[in-house]
Design a protein around this motif. Structure first.
Motif, mmCIF file in Angstrom:
data_model
loop_
_atom_site.group_PDB
_atom_site.id
_atom_site.type_symbol
_atom_site.label_atom_id
_atom_site.label_comp_id
_atom_site.label_asym_id
_atom_site.label_seq_id
_atom_site.Cartn_x
_atom_site.Cartn_y
_atom_site.Cartn_z
ATOM 1 N N ALA A 96 34.916 27.653 50.526
ATOM 2 C CA ALA A 96 34.618 29.085 50.673
ATOM 3 C C ALA A 96 33.729 29.245 51.898
ATOM 4 N N LYS A 100 30.157 33.512 51.268
ATOM 5 C CA LYS A 100 30.892 33.867 50.052
ATOM 6 C C LYS A 100 30.764 32.786 48.985
ATOM 7 N N SER A 101 29.939 31.794 49.227
ATOM 8 C CA SER A 101 29.740 30.734 48.237
ATOM 9 C C SER A 101 28.542 31.104 47.368
ATOM 10 N N ASP A 102 28.795 31.364 46.094
ATOM 11 C CA ASP A 102 27.729 31.812 45.208
ATOM 12 C C ASP A 102 27.017 30.630 44.546
ATOM 13 N N TYR A 150 33.571 25.708 55.973
ATOM 14 C CA TYR A 150 34.062 26.276 54.711
ATOM 15 C C TYR A 150 33.842 25.390 53.491
#
Length: 256
Positions: A96, A100-102, A150
């Motif tokens: 990700a 956007k990486s939680d 990513y």
């Protein structure tokens, strides 16, 4: 959580690892399964540890190991059998963009790729130290040696795994135990197939193009085979590798 049935007879006495007991995590498929086969063929009595009971049972039935234990290394570990060799191949990869990486993604990557490794090592190391010998081999990644876009959480976890290997190697140096990491590049495994599926879904490229884009990271222009990683793992288990400790060995065609 119980051990799955034993399969196969004892290995020939002349085999290089005859009499050795090995525990292989993530042994139901991919690199772990290839390593289990190599260790079994070399005479070791191999126990698999993994989450997918059906895959483990199939591996045992086909002679890749003597027995298997179905368990998740990110949870409460069952009692593990004594071992002379730990081949830690369990792992997972998710991609990700960083923003956007939680937290949940980061926790998943750290739990399976780093914290789970530490838990298994803590479980088997006392027995090795008591015996005065042992080999711990962690399957890391070229992502433990460099960054890739990513996959920040995955790369951070694999960097952490390599740090664990190097620190533990120094703690046990001189006590008969070695700790090393193998760092393969993109390898032909079910995990890679998942990455290819993600690339095709997000970019619209077909699977062949996605596969080729990953193979280009390797200067040899190809993907690594699990058996090539297993061959390196087997070397680290042999008497001739007793002085190899705290190493991060790339299996990447010259990528790093």
């Amino acid at each position: 959580m119980d051990a799955l049935p034993h399969a196969g007879a004892a290995s020939p006495g002349g085999s290089p690892l005859a009499g050795r007991r090995a525990l292989v995590t993530g042994g139901g498929s991919g690199i772990g399964l290839a390593c289990a086969r190599a260790l079994t063929e070399a005479g070791a009595a191999v126990t698999l540890l993994g989450r997918r009971e059906a895959a483990l049972r199939e591996a045992v039935d086909k002679g890749a190991a003597r027995q298997a234990i179905a368990a998740d290394i990110t949870g409460l570990l069952p009692d593990l059998p004594p071992c002379d060799i730990l081949l830690h191949a369990a792992g997972a990869a998710e991609s990700a963009p960083f923003l956007k990486s939680d937290d949940a993604l980061w926790q998943r990557m750290l739990s399976v790729n780093l914290l789970g490794a530490a838990a298994v090592m803590r479980a088997v190391l006392p027995g090795m130290l008591e015996a005065g010998e042992g080999r711990i081999i962690a399957i890391a990644s070229t992502a433990a040696l460099k960054g890739y876009p990513y996959v920040a959480a995955y790369a951070a976890a694999k960097h952490g795994l390599l740090g664990l290997v190097r620190a533990l190697a120094l703690e046990v140096a001189g006590r008969g135990v070695t700790v090393n990491a193998l760092c393969p590049s993109f390898t032909e495994t079910p995990l890679l197939e998942g990455s290819i599926a993600t690339i095709t879904r997000r970019t619209g490229r077909d699977a062949a193009a996605a596969r080729a884009s990953l193979a280009r990271h390797n200067p040899q222009g190809r993907l690594v085979r699990p058996e090539e990683v297993a061959a390196a793992a087997l070397f680290l288990c042999l008497p001739g590798a007793a002085a190899v400790n705290g190493a991060a060995i790339p299996i990447a065609g010259g990528e790093v």
